[in-house]
Design a protein around this motif. Structure first.
Motif, PDB file in Angstrom:
ATOM      1  N   ASP A  14       0.859  -1.154  -0.061  1.00  0.00           N
ATOM      2  CA  ASP A  14       0.087   0.063   0.091  1.00  0.00           C
ATOM      3  C   ASP A  14       0.680   1.356  -0.055  1.00  0.00           C
ATOM      4  O   ASP A  14       0.499   2.207  -0.697  1.00  0.00           O
ATOM      5  N   THR A  40       2.333   1.866  -3.415  1.00  0.00           N
ATOM      6  CA  THR A  40       1.276   2.456  -4.189  1.00  0.00           C
ATOM      7  C   THR A  40       0.931   3.906  -3.893  1.00  0.00           C
ATOM      8  O   THR A  40       0.958   4.633  -4.962  1.00  0.00           O
ATOM      9  N   ARG A  41       1.097   4.191  -2.763  1.00  0.00           N
ATOM     10  CA  ARG A  41       0.876   5.682  -2.445  1.00  0.00           C
ATOM     11  C   ARG A  41       2.002   6.370  -3.006  1.00  0.00           C
ATOM     12  O   ARG A  41       1.773   7.675  -3.253  1.00  0.00           O
ATOM     13  N   SER A 100       1.726   7.493  -6.346  1.00  0.00           N
ATOM     14  CA  SER A 100       0.994   8.515  -6.977  1.00  0.00           C
ATOM     15  C   SER A 100       1.998   9.869  -7.409  1.00  0.00           C
ATOM     16  O   SER A 100       1.473  10.872  -7.617  1.00  0.00           O
ATOM     17  N   TYR A 132       1.869  21.319   0.127  1.00  0.00           N
ATOM     18  CA  TYR A 132       1.846  20.078  -0.691  1.00  0.00           C
ATOM     19  C   TYR A 132       0.802  20.102  -1.661  1.00  0.00           C
ATOM     20  O   TYR A 132       0.214  19.111  -1.962  1.00  0.00           O
ATOM     21  N   HIS A 155       0.816  17.693  -4.629  1.00  0.00           N
ATOM     22  CA  HIS A 155       0.748  16.359  -4.464  1.00  0.00           C
ATOM     23  C   HIS A 155      -0.649  16.203  -3.694  1.00  0.00           C
ATOM     24  O   HIS A 155      -0.816  16.658  -2.394  1.00  0.00           O
ATOM     25  N   PRO A 156      -1.673  15.133  -4.038  1.00  0.00           N
ATOM     26  CA  PRO A 156      -2.907  15.169  -3.366  1.00  0.00           C
ATOM     27  C   PRO A 156      -2.484  14.261  -2.110  1.00  0.00           C
ATOM     28  O   PRO A 156      -3.441  14.395  -1.171  1.00  0.00           O
ATOM     29  N   ASP A 157      -1.559  13.418  -2.000  1.00  0.00           N
ATOM     30  CA  ASP A 157      -1.546  12.483  -0.876  1.00  0.00           C
ATOM     31  C   ASP A 157      -0.759  13.386   0.309  1.00  0.00           C
ATOM     32  O   ASP A 157       0.461  13.085   0.764  1.00  0.00           O
ATOM     33  N   THR A 158      -1.425  14.211   0.865  1.00  0.00           N
ATOM     34  CA  THR A 158      -0.859  15.186   1.884  1.00  0.00           C
ATOM     35  C   THR A 158      -0.465  14.545   3.196  1.00  0.00           C
ATOM     36  O   THR A 158       0.185  14.506   3.656  1.00  0.00           O
ATOM     37  N   GLN A 159      -1.299  13.218   3.414  1.00  0.00           N
ATOM     38  CA  GLN A 159      -1.108  12.382   4.475  1.00  0.00           C
ATOM     39  C   GLN A 159       0.172  11.711   4.499  1.00  0.00           C
ATOM     40  O   GLN A 159       1.118  11.580   5.364  1.00  0.00           O
ATOM     41  N   LEU A 160       0.649  11.221   3.301  1.00  0.00           N
ATOM     42  CA  LEU A 160       2.014  10.617   2.963  1.00  0.00           C
ATOM     43  C   LEU A 160       3.070  11.661   3.207  1.00  0.00           C
ATOM     44  O   LEU A 160       4.015  11.346   3.968  1.00  0.00           O
ATOM     45  N   TYR A 171       9.622   4.625  -3.457  1.00  0.00           N
ATOM     46  CA  TYR A 171       9.113   5.071  -4.665  1.00  0.00           C
ATOM     47  C   TYR A 171      10.337   4.344  -5.796  1.00  0.00           C
ATOM     48  O   TYR A 171       9.688   4.175  -6.702  1.00  0.00           O
TER      49      TYR A 171
END
Lengths: 177, 155
Positions: A3, A6-7, A10, B92, B95-100, B120
């Motif tokens: 997961d 996958t994140r 993005s 951020y 990038h949409p995944d601010t939690q990450l 990554y």
């Protein structure tokens, strides 16, 4: 964990800037030294090396000598009197005019440095006295140098014109004040 | 002869940039949390590669290592404000995944580098130190890497 991968994938959705023109600009802003310029730098360095070696060879062979520099003695002594000996004054008197008129004197004093260092000659500390100890007005003391080296002799001399002490003119010693 | 070798080196650097530049920028963005720092590190690393020309044997590995070192240096310079974390006020929006990215912010710079390279770019941990000059043993150690070496740091 998949997961998480996958994140992280993005991130691929992000639009990225095209930096190539910026990269080229930065690279050209600080180009390394060109080969042609480097060649001239090397030639210059080689010439300098040759000149240095030639100079060293000339000096080593004795064809060229460094200027001889005399080693200076310690600084002049602060006191005039240190090691300085004063000889008897030589007084030469003559009367250029008619008898009974003014008499001229030439007083010469030898100063010999018997010490090991240089001494400074301060003429202002000398004056000429008559037998009674009164100063005779002179025209100043003169000497060829301000300092006297070890073992050397210097001369102070002065000219005096005295209208009233003609009989005392001859043989007057020079005395320190 | 020298000019030909230099032109060839320039072509190779540009080829590596076209192939790796985007991923390098994204990885550095995740690492630093700052688009400008990421772009600056990428541009500077490739510009240095261009200047060095044929002196670099493996351009791909060299620019990855240089870019991360440049970015690490910039983070270190900025760490006078916030030690071990990304600069405050980093946006951020890109990038949409601010939690990450928020989670990455809570790591030290070295831990972030290891996590980004591993998750990554699929870099094996043992290669991270060799390729970037960073020491994963001093940072977060992710699970054991996949057996295949990623293309990003191959070389």
């Amino acid at each position: 964990m998949s997961d998480l991968r996958t994140r992280f994938r993005s991130l691929d959705d992000l639009r990225t800037p095209d930096l190539w023109s910026e990269i080229e600009a930065r690279a050209s802003a600080a180009q390394p030294v060109g080969v042609g310029r480097l060649r001239w730098v090397l030639i210059g360095a080689l010439l300098l090396l040759i000149v240095a070696l030639a100079g060293a060879a000339l000096l080593g062979s004795g064809i060229v000598k460094w200027p001889v520099s005399l080693e200076a003695s310690p600084r002049p002594s602060a006191s005039l009197q240190a090691g300085l000996e004063k000889d008897q004054a030589v007084v030469i008197a003559w009367q250029p005019g008619p008898p009974g008129g003014p008499v001229s004197f030439e007083v010469i004093v030898a100063l010999r440095n018997s010490g090991h260092g240089w001494v400074r000659v301060d003429r202002a500390t000398y004056e000429i006295l008559n037998r009674a100890g009164a100063p005779i007005t002179g025209q100043g003391l003169f000497g060829p140098a301000d300092t006297i080296g070890p073992g050397q002799t210097d001369y102070l001399n002065t000219g005096v014109v005295d209208a009233y002490q003609t009989k005392e003119g001859s043989g007057q010693p020079i005395s320190r004040r | 002869m020298i000019s030909v070798a230099r032109d060839s080196a320039v072509g190779e650097v540009e080829a590596v940039y076209r192939q790796e530049g985007d991923r390098m920028w994204r990885a550095l963005y995740a690492y630093t949390g700052d688009e400008e720092v990421a772009a600056d590190a990428v541009a500077d690393a490739f510009a240095q590669a261009l200047r060095r020309g044929p002196a670099i044997r493996d351009v791909r590995s060299w620019v990855w290592r240089a870019a991360f070192r440049i970015a690490a240096g910039e983070l270190k310079r900025r760490s006078t404000v916030v030690l071990g974390a990304m600069p405050e006020g980093v946006a951020y929006d890109a990038h949409p995944d601010t939690q990450l990215l928020d989670a990455l912010q809570r790591l030290t710079a070295q831990q972030r580098a290891v996590v980004v390279l591993h998750y990554y770019l699929d870099c094996p941990v043992r290669d991270i130190a060799r390729r970037t000059g960073l020491n994963p043993a001093r940072g977060a150690r992710p699970p054991q890497p996949r057996p295949t070496a990623p293309a990003c740091l191959a070389g």
